[in-house]
Scaffold this motif. Structure first.
Motif, PDB file in Angstrom:
ATOM      1  N   GLU A 138      16.482 101.541  53.170  1.00 25.80           N
ATOM      2  CA  GLU A 138      15.248 101.761  53.939  1.00 25.80           C
ATOM      3  C   GLU A 138      14.650 100.432  54.378  1.00 25.80           C
ATOM      4  O   GLU A 138      14.252 100.267  55.538  1.00 25.80           O
ATOM      5  N   THR A 139      14.578  99.471  53.450  1.00 24.28           N
ATOM      6  CA  THR A 139      14.033  98.158  53.805  1.00 24.28           C
ATOM      7  C   THR A 139      14.921  97.450  54.810  1.00 24.28           C
ATOM      8  O   THR A 139      14.444  96.908  55.813  1.00 24.28           O
ATOM      9  N   ILE A 140      16.225  97.453  54.564  1.00 26.52           N
ATOM     10  CA  ILE A 140      17.132  96.739  55.463  1.00 26.52           C
ATOM     11  C   ILE A 140      17.086  97.342  56.863  1.00 26.52           C
ATOM     12  O   ILE A 140      16.969  96.617  57.867  1.00 26.52           O
ATOM     13  N   LEU A 141      17.158  98.667  56.963  1.00 27.52           N
ATOM     14  CA  LEU A 141      17.181  99.285  58.290  1.00 27.52           C
ATOM     15  C   LEU A 141      15.838  99.156  58.994  1.00 27.52           C
ATOM     16  O   LEU A 141      15.785  98.961  60.219  1.00 27.52           O
ATOM     17  N   ARG A 142      14.753  99.247  58.240  1.00 28.54           N
ATOM     18  CA  ARG A 142      13.433  99.084  58.866  1.00 28.54           C
ATOM     19  C   ARG A 142      13.279  97.685  59.438  1.00 28.54           C
ATOM     20  O   ARG A 142      12.838  97.512  60.577  1.00 28.54           O
ATOM     21  N   LEU A 178      25.581 105.807  49.612  1.00 26.09           N
ATOM     22  CA  LEU A 178      24.876 104.679  50.212  1.00 26.09           C
ATOM     23  C   LEU A 178      25.429 104.376  51.605  1.00 26.09           C
ATOM     24  O   LEU A 178      24.663 104.215  52.573  1.00 26.09           O
ATOM     25  N   VAL A 179      26.750 104.304  51.733  1.00 27.92           N
ATOM     26  CA  VAL A 179      27.354 104.049  53.046  1.00 27.92           C
ATOM     27  C   VAL A 179      27.006 105.179  54.010  1.00 27.92           C
ATOM     28  O   VAL A 179      26.686 104.939  55.185  1.00 27.92           O
ATOM     29  N   GLU A 180      27.013 106.416  53.523  1.00 30.94           N
ATOM     30  CA  GLU A 180      26.650 107.547  54.383  1.00 30.94           C
ATOM     31  C   GLU A 180      25.221 107.426  54.893  1.00 30.94           C
ATOM     32  O   GLU A 180      24.924 107.770  56.050  1.00 30.94           O
ATOM     33  N   ARG A 181      24.311 106.944  54.044  1.00 32.65           N
ATOM     34  CA  ARG A 181      22.913 106.798  54.465  1.00 32.65           C
ATOM     35  C   ARG A 181      22.785 105.771  55.586  1.00 32.65           C
ATOM     36  O   ARG A 181      22.025 105.982  56.545  1.00 32.65           O
ATOM     37  N   TYR A 182      23.518 104.690  55.485  1.00 29.67           N
ATOM     38  CA  TYR A 182      23.486 103.697  56.566  1.00 29.67           C
ATOM     39  C   TYR A 182      24.066 104.286  57.853  1.00 29.67           C
ATOM     40  O   TYR A 182      23.464 104.183  58.925  1.00 29.67           O
ATOM     41  N   VAL A 183      25.245 104.881  57.748  1.00 24.86           N
ATOM     42  CA  VAL A 183      25.907 105.398  58.944  1.00 24.86           C
ATOM     43  C   VAL A 183      25.077 106.491  59.607  1.00 24.86           C
ATOM     44  O   VAL A 183      25.010 106.577  60.843  1.00 24.86           O
ATOM     45  N   ALA A 184      24.409 107.319  58.788  1.00 27.85           N
ATOM     46  CA  ALA A 184      23.605 108.404  59.345  1.00 27.85           C
ATOM     47  C   ALA A 184      22.486 107.887  60.238  1.00 27.85           C
ATOM     48  O   ALA A 184      22.069 108.570  61.182  1.00 27.85           O
ATOM     49  N   ARG A 185      21.996 106.700  59.951  1.00 25.55           N
ATOM     50  CA  ARG A 185      20.898 106.129  60.730  1.00 25.55           C
ATOM     51  C   ARG A 185      21.366 105.414  61.988  1.00 25.55           C
ATOM     52  O   ARG A 185      20.545 105.006  62.812  1.00 25.55           O
ATOM     53  N   LEU A 186      22.675 105.226  62.132  1.00 30.27           N
ATOM     54  CA  LEU A 186      23.206 104.511  63.284  1.00 30.27           C
ATOM     55  C   LEU A 186      23.478 105.476  64.431  1.00 30.27           C
ATOM     56  O   LEU A 186      23.791 106.647  64.229  1.00 30.27           O
ATOM     57  N   ALA A 187      23.377 104.971  65.643  1.00 31.80           N
ATOM     58  CA  ALA A 187      23.584 105.788  66.832  1.00 31.80           C
ATOM     59  C   ALA A 187      25.061 106.118  67.008  1.00 31.80           C
ATOM     60  O   ALA A 187      25.937 105.375  66.548  1.00 31.80           O
ATOM     61  N   PRO A 188      25.358 107.237  67.675  1.00 34.55           N
ATOM     62  CA  PRO A 188      26.750 107.515  68.042  1.00 34.55           C
ATOM     63  C   PRO A 188      27.334 106.337  68.821  1.00 34.55           C
ATOM     64  O   PRO A 188      26.641 105.689  69.613  1.00 34.55           O
ATOM     65  N   GLY A 189      28.609 106.070  68.570  1.00 36.76           N
ATOM     66  CA  GLY A 189      29.247 104.909  69.184  1.00 36.76           C
ATOM     67  C   GLY A 189      29.198 103.670  68.315  1.00 36.76           C
ATOM     68  O   GLY A 189      29.829 102.650  68.630  1.00 36.76           O
TER      69      GLY A 189
END
Length: 273
Positions: A138-142, A178-189
């Protein structure tokens, strides 16, 4: 910077080794301490693949980042950055596409100390550094979202990081989740770039290295080919798929290095559909 996101003081614990500094010693760097060198030498004596594995990992990062840039990616999030070793990821990305935006994240105070060096990128692009742990998406992606547009594709790089995280069976970590949480927040492509130590290709040496890491207080989790492939579930693997690291789209230097012997590391790059 002040406030809740302010970087902590640079307090370096030299009483125990840190994986990034052990890796730095294997790469011939100078930003390590006697405790790191001692462990690095012990592991190298137990597993003669350690140095060439570290070098193969770096070359894989270069090739994978260029492949992402050639595919049109212009945003990169590198977690577990490690101590700067040129060429750094932003230099590779911005060398291929000067307008690329790069965010680094790491929890090692030595990397924080070197953050200024990491931030010198191209005039057209940008580079930023976040002092945070991979376990805090959450911190890293924010904070990454302050520099990157997470509504557009991003290349997420986790090079030689997942083997320091458990899978929930015997640790508090849940590396797959954890990896799934990161990928889920990324845009398609978006792209996922991974490498991971495996016991498949050098079982005895890797077992000895893993035990030395664990005795030093660093969890270490080599993974089999099926276990590594699991990170890419639901994603589209780029050719040649999951493969030993120096065989992923090798360049002449990688072909020559294969003659030195096995490297017990898997690598893969995948696209989010």
């Amino acid at each position: 910077m002040t406030g809740p996101d302010a970087a902590p003081p640079t307090v370096i614990d030299t009483s125990r080794p840190h994986p990034a500094r052990v890796y730095d010693w294997w790469l011939g760097g100078k930003d390590n301490y006697p405790v790191d060198e001692e462990l690095a030498r012990k592991i190298l004596a137990a597993d003669g693949t350690a140095v060439r594995g570290a070098r193969a990992n770096r070359r894989f990062m270069h090739r994978a980042v260029r492949a992402a840039a050639e595919a049109g990616i212009r945003q990169f999030l590198d977690i577990g950055t490690g101590i700067p070793t040129e060429p750094n990821l932003h230099q590779v990305a911005q060398g291929a596409a000067p307008e690329s935006r790069v965010v680094y994240a790491d929890n090692d105070p030595i990397v924080l100390r070197h953050a200024e060096a990491l931030l010198h990128g191209s005039a057209e692009g940008s580079t930023e550094y976040i002092h945070a742990d991979v376990r805090d998406p959450e911190t890293i992606l924010r904070r990454a979202g302050e520099s990157l547009d997470l509504g557009r594709p991003v290349a997420l790089s986790l090079i030689a990081l997942t083997h320091y995280l458990g899978d929930g069976a015997d640790t508090d970590d849940d590396v797959y989740g954890l990896v799934e949480r990161y990928v889920a927040r990324l845009a398609p492509g978006s792209f996922l770039i991974l490498s991971q130590v495996t016991q498949d290709l050098s079982p005895d040496g890797v077992a000895r290295a893993a035990e030395l890491f664990r005795r030093s207080g660093t969890p270490f989790h080599p993974r089999t080919l099926p276990e590594f492939r699991r990170f890419f579930d639901g994603l589209e693997l780029l050719g040649p798929g999951v493969i030993p690291v120096h065989g992923w789209r090798p360049e002449p230097e990688d072909v020559a290095a294969q003659a030195e012997g096995v490297v017990p590391v898997y690598a893969g790059v995948a696209r989010k559909p």
